[in-house]
Design a protein around this motif. Sequence first.
Motif, mmCIF file in Angstrom:
data_model
loop_
_atom_site.group_PDB
_atom_site.id
_atom_site.type_symbol
_atom_site.label_atom_id
_atom_site.label_comp_id
_atom_site.label_asym_id
_atom_site.label_seq_id
_atom_site.Cartn_x
_atom_site.Cartn_y
_atom_site.Cartn_z
ATOM 1 N N ALA A 188 -31.427 9.557 26.778
ATOM 2 C CA ALA A 188 -30.621 8.888 25.751
ATOM 3 C C ALA A 188 -29.255 8.512 26.306
ATOM 4 N N ALA A 189 -28.659 9.432 27.082
ATOM 5 C CA ALA A 189 -27.351 9.160 27.685
ATOM 6 C C ALA A 189 -27.440 8.000 28.664
ATOM 7 N N ALA A 190 -28.512 7.947 29.438
ATOM 8 C CA ALA A 190 -28.693 6.849 30.388
ATOM 9 C C ALA A 190 -28.841 5.521 29.646
ATOM 10 N N SER A 191 -29.547 5.545 28.513
ATOM 11 C CA SER A 191 -29.707 4.302 27.742
ATOM 12 C C SER A 191 -28.358 3.831 27.192
ATOM 13 N N ALA A 192 -27.494 4.790 26.859
ATOM 14 C CA ALA A 192 -26.153 4.412 26.397
ATOM 15 C C ALA A 192 -25.366 3.755 27.527
ATOM 16 N N ALA A 193 -25.496 4.313 28.724
ATOM 17 C CA ALA A 193 -24.824 3.712 29.884
ATOM 18 C C ALA A 193 -25.361 2.317 30.141
ATOM 19 N N ALA A 194 -26.672 2.131 29.955
ATOM 20 C CA ALA A 194 -27.267 0.802 30.129
ATOM 21 C C ALA A 194 -26.780 -0.144 29.039
ATOM 22 N N GLY A 195 -26.688 0.354 27.808
ATOM 23 C CA GLY A 195 -26.188 -0.475 26.715
ATOM 24 C C GLY A 195 -24.777 -0.949 26.964
ATOM 25 N N GLN A 196 -23.987 -0.083 27.556
ATOM 26 C CA GLN A 196 -22.605 -0.452 27.866
ATOM 27 C C GLN A 196 -22.560 -1.545 28.934
ATOM 28 N N GLU A 197 -23.618 -1.605 29.739
ATOM 29 C CA GLU A 197 -23.707 -2.640 30.784
ATOM 30 C C GLU A 197 -24.414 -3.897 30.273
ATOM 31 N N GLY A 198 -24.808 -3.887 28.985
ATOM 32 C CA GLY A 198 -25.503 -5.039 28.433
ATOM 33 C C GLY A 198 -26.971 -5.102 28.793
ATOM 34 N N LYS A 199 -27.553 -3.958 29.183
ATOM 35 C CA LYS A 199 -28.958 -3.933 29.593
ATOM 36 C C LYS A 199 -29.719 -2.792 28.915
ATOM 37 N N PHE A 200 -29.423 -2.582 27.643
ATOM 38 C CA PHE A 200 -30.116 -1.509 26.928
ATOM 39 C C PHE A 200 -31.622 -1.754 26.880
ATOM 40 N N THR A 201 -32.030 -2.962 26.485
ATOM 41 C CA THR A 201 -33.451 -3.266 26.324
ATOM 42 C C THR A 201 -34.209 -3.077 27.628
ATOM 43 N N GLU A 202 -33.607 -3.509 28.718
ATOM 44 C CA GLU A 202 -34.278 -3.402 30.018
ATOM 45 C C GLU A 202 -34.587 -1.946 30.366
ATOM 46 N N LEU A 203 -33.581 -1.074 30.208
ATOM 47 C CA LEU A 203 -33.823 0.328 30.543
ATOM 48 C C LEU A 203 -34.731 0.983 29.503
#
Length: 240
Positions: free
Chosen positions: A135-150
């Motif tokens: 979940a934390a990694a998905s938040a980091a991805a969301g912050q990078e604009g790549k939530f869906t990808e991860l």
Amino acid sequence: MSKGKDRAAKARQIVADQKAAERRRTVTLWTSVAVVLVLFVAGLIGYTVLSGKDDGTLVIPSAAVDEGTAFAVGSGPVVVDVYEDFMCPACGNFETTSGPALKQLADSGKITIRFHPVAILDHFSKGTEYSTRAAAASAAAGQEGKFTELHDVLYANRPEENTEGLSNTKIIELAASVGLTSDTFVAAVNEGTYEPWATRATKTFSDRGYTGTPTVLVAGQKIEKPTTDVLTEAVTRAAG
């Protein structure tokens, strides 16, 4: 004063001096203990700060929506909230069967999906707290604009319950396979930057009265059996 009285007075003085010395030793001892404790606590705090593992530090991704608990996909008028745990088998099935239809509705401008990563299955990852880390990694991805990808690649590689889950190294490797390679993301995963956020998001999930995943809501109404047909009908109804 007689010699007997003089000796008694001296004896009393010796006893008094001994008691006074004992009190001074006691005060000195507890002062030393207090100093040691202060130094220990200061050292512990210093280590925590330097190691970057202060679990009390809450970092909320600026890209998150709904009180900082979710990541939005699409911009349609009907809001669909999806609460998921990345280790959850039922969530994996939901993503396989209904996920594509939801994303198509989002792409066509009919709905906004708000993904809420939560961590309720940490006890199924043999102490590695995979649900929280994912979940934390998905938040980091969301912050990078790549939530869906991860999000999608983590579900494509979802570990079974009662395993250690994916390591941070594997999560970073999968992220790289979908174009997420920034040093900021890698550091966030390795340092657990958003793990306190995952804990808070999970608490919000519980505070809202939800207990299992996936939990799916359409326009604020919980869908008991979120199959593709039921969700599509609910979206159509919510759209008027």
